[in-house]
Design an enzyme around this catalytic site. Structure first.
Site, short mmCIF file in Angstrom:
data_model
loop_
_atom_site.label_atom_id
_atom_site.label_comp_id
_atom_site.label_asym_id
_atom_site.label_seq_id
_atom_site.Cartn_x
_atom_site.Cartn_y
_atom_site.Cartn_z
CG ASP A 166 -1.89 -1.07 1.33
OD1 ASP A 166 -2.21 -1.59 0.23
OD2 ASP A 166 -2.35 -1.43 2.42
CG ASP A 210 -0.55 4.26 6.77
OD1 ASP A 210 -1.43 4.05 7.61
OD2 ASP A 210 -0.63 3.88 5.61
CD GLU A 213 -0.74 -2.84 6.82
OE1 GLU A 213 -0.85 -1.67 7.21
OE2 GLU A 213 -1.43 -3.33 5.93
CD GLU A 214 1.99 1.26 7.61
OE1 GLU A 214 0.75 1.24 7.56
OE2 GLU A 214 2.70 1.39 6.60
CG ASP A 252 -2.87 -2.29 10.15
OD1 ASP A 252 -3.56 -2.80 9.25
OD2 ASP A 252 -2.26 -1.20 10.02
CG LEU A 268 -4.28 5.09 10.66
CD1 LEU A 268 -4.92 5.24 12.04
CD2 LEU A 268 -3.71 6.44 10.25
CG ASP A 269 -6.96 -2.20 9.22
OD1 ASP A 269 -6.22 -2.98 8.62
OD2 ASP A 269 -8.19 -2.13 9.03
CD GLU A 304 -5.49 -6.33 8.09
OE1 GLU A 304 -5.03 -7.18 7.30
OE2 GLU A 304 -5.93 -5.23 7.71
P1 P6P Z 1 -10.57 -3.83 -0.09
C1 P6P Z 1 -7.70 -1.88 4.57
O1 P6P Z 1 -6.71 -1.76 3.57
C2 P6P Z 1 -7.92 -3.35 4.85
O2 P6P Z 1 -6.73 -3.94 5.28
C3 P6P Z 1 -9.03 -3.53 5.87
O3 P6P Z 1 -9.06 -2.53 6.82
C4 P6P Z 1 -10.28 -3.53 5.02
O4 P6P Z 1 -11.34 -4.28 5.58
C5 P6P Z 1 -9.80 -4.16 3.71
O5 P6P Z 1 -8.38 -3.99 3.66
C6 P6P Z 1 -10.41 -3.48 2.52
O6 P6P Z 1 -9.92 -4.15 1.36
O7 P6P Z 1 -9.89 -4.80 -1.02
O8 P6P Z 1 -12.06 -4.10 0.04
O9 P6P Z 1 -10.27 -2.38 -0.36
#
Ligand code: P6P
Length: 338
Positions: free
Chosen positions: A64, A70, A93-94, A114, A116-117, A278
């Site tokens: 990402d 982040d 995650e970073e 993570d 800032l998920d 996650e």
């Molecule tokens: P998509 C955010 O990047 C993440 O890790 C989760 O927080 C979220 O549920 C999912 O990915 C969203 O992924 O492919 O639907 O954009």
């Protein structure tokens, strides 16, 4: 003492920890996690003013684009955790590599997080969150630490939690060692304290508010059981709710009931979401609230998510979690031999 009125009886995070665990090192660790969540909440709230929106120009282990927040939130958590004196191994995650905390600052615990998920939502002010899982080292008395201390099944997790940076900043914790269950704390900005608001939270059984949550943009890659299950939810009049931020989608699922699905598919045999910071924490919290956390058909069998053993610190797994009725409906499609 009895005449202390209820509104003056602040059950803040610190007091709750002291009353619910005798482990002083874990108490310090959790207090530092709470501080990092407050600092991240403040950074997200000020992002526009402080010019923190936008990209930081780097790319993280997930591929990402790294956004300034982040990077900032990662640094906030790493600093708070190292300076707790309670951590030996950190996985963010970073960061591509795990951090092995120098011996002079090391402690018994390992934290995967993570910071800032859902950060792709930052620039449009959609809620994001922090997700974390805490393990105790395999050999707490040993000075040695390695990734082996954290590459373990989710059933070894000591504390799982998330903090949601939404209309309110809310911290949700689950102490595996504690029969308290899933505990909710809401940040009172005027006090700078997380105040305990709900104890032993339970997920609705399912079929109540009727909500399913998944990225249907991927449905062309889904296997038949997932397609059939989502078709049945629609036929039963379920509403689709998908924020694209796991903390938001899972928090709503726990409070309102329903199901959150990020399955393995033809393009991604392991799905997208990461096991350690996650899938595992959310599965432990949902199971403790009375729900189910499954992988669906994964590596040849339908598995309980928490029983997996991650092969690497950024390993992925499919995620099917939520109310028992709704998750069982999805799993029944695999049993039907679809
Ligand atoms: P998509 C955010 O990047 C993440 O890790 C989760 O927080 C979220 O549920 C999912 O990915 C969203 O992924 O492919 O639907 O954009």
């Amino acid at each position: 003492v009895e005449d202390v009125s209820a509104e003056q009886d602040f059950m803040n995070l610190g007091r709750w920890l002291m009353e619910n665990t005798s482990d002083k090192e874990l108490t310090v660790l959790m207090a530092q996690l709470g501080l990092a969540c407050k600092a991240t909440s403040r950074a997200c709230a000020k992002a526009g003013i402080a010019g923190l929106f936008g990209l930081a120009g780097e790319v993280n282990s997930t591929g990402d684009d790294q956004k300034k927040l982040d990077v900032l939130s990662d640094e906030i958590f790493v600093s708070a955790l190292i300076n707790s004196g309670a951590c030996a191994v950190l996985v963010s995650e970073e960061r591509d590599e795990a951090i092995i905390v120098p011996e002079e600052k090391a402690g018994r615990f390992c934290v995967a997080f993570d910071p800032l998920d859902g950060s792709s939502n930052i620039d449009c002010n959609v809620s994001t969150g922090t997700i974390f899982a805490v393990y105790e080292k395999l050999h707490p008395d040993s000075k040695d630490s390695s990734e082996a201390d954290i590459l373990r099944t989710g059933t070894d997790i000591v504390v799982a939690g998330y903090c949601m940076y939404g209309a309110a900043t809310e911290l949700v914790l689950c102490f595996r060692s504690n029969d308290a269950g899933v505990e909710r704390f809401s940040l009172d900005p005027s006090l700078g304290e997380f105040i305990h608001t709900h104890t032993a939270v339970k997920i609705p059984p399912g079929g109540g508010k009727k909500i399913y949550s998944c990225n249907e943009g991927n449905s062309c890659n889904w296997d038949a059981p997932i397609l059939d299950a989502v078709a049945q939810f629609k036929a039963e009049g379920y509403s689709a709710r998908y924020v694209g931020s796991m903390v938001s989608d899972v928090h709503r699922t726990i409070l309102y009931g329903g199901i959150y699905i990020y399955p393995a598919d033809k393009k991604s045999a392991k799905g997208k979401l990461r096991v350690l910071y996650e899938g595992f924490p959310m599965a432990l919290i949902v199971e403790t609230a009375g729900g189910i956390g499954s992988t669906g058909l994964f590596q040849g069998k339908v598995q309980r998510m928490l029983d997996l053993v991650p092969g690497s610190i950024h390993d992925r797994c499919p995620v099917i979690l939520g109310s028992p009725r709704d998750v069982k409906l999805v799993l029944s499609k695999y049993e039907a031999g679809n």
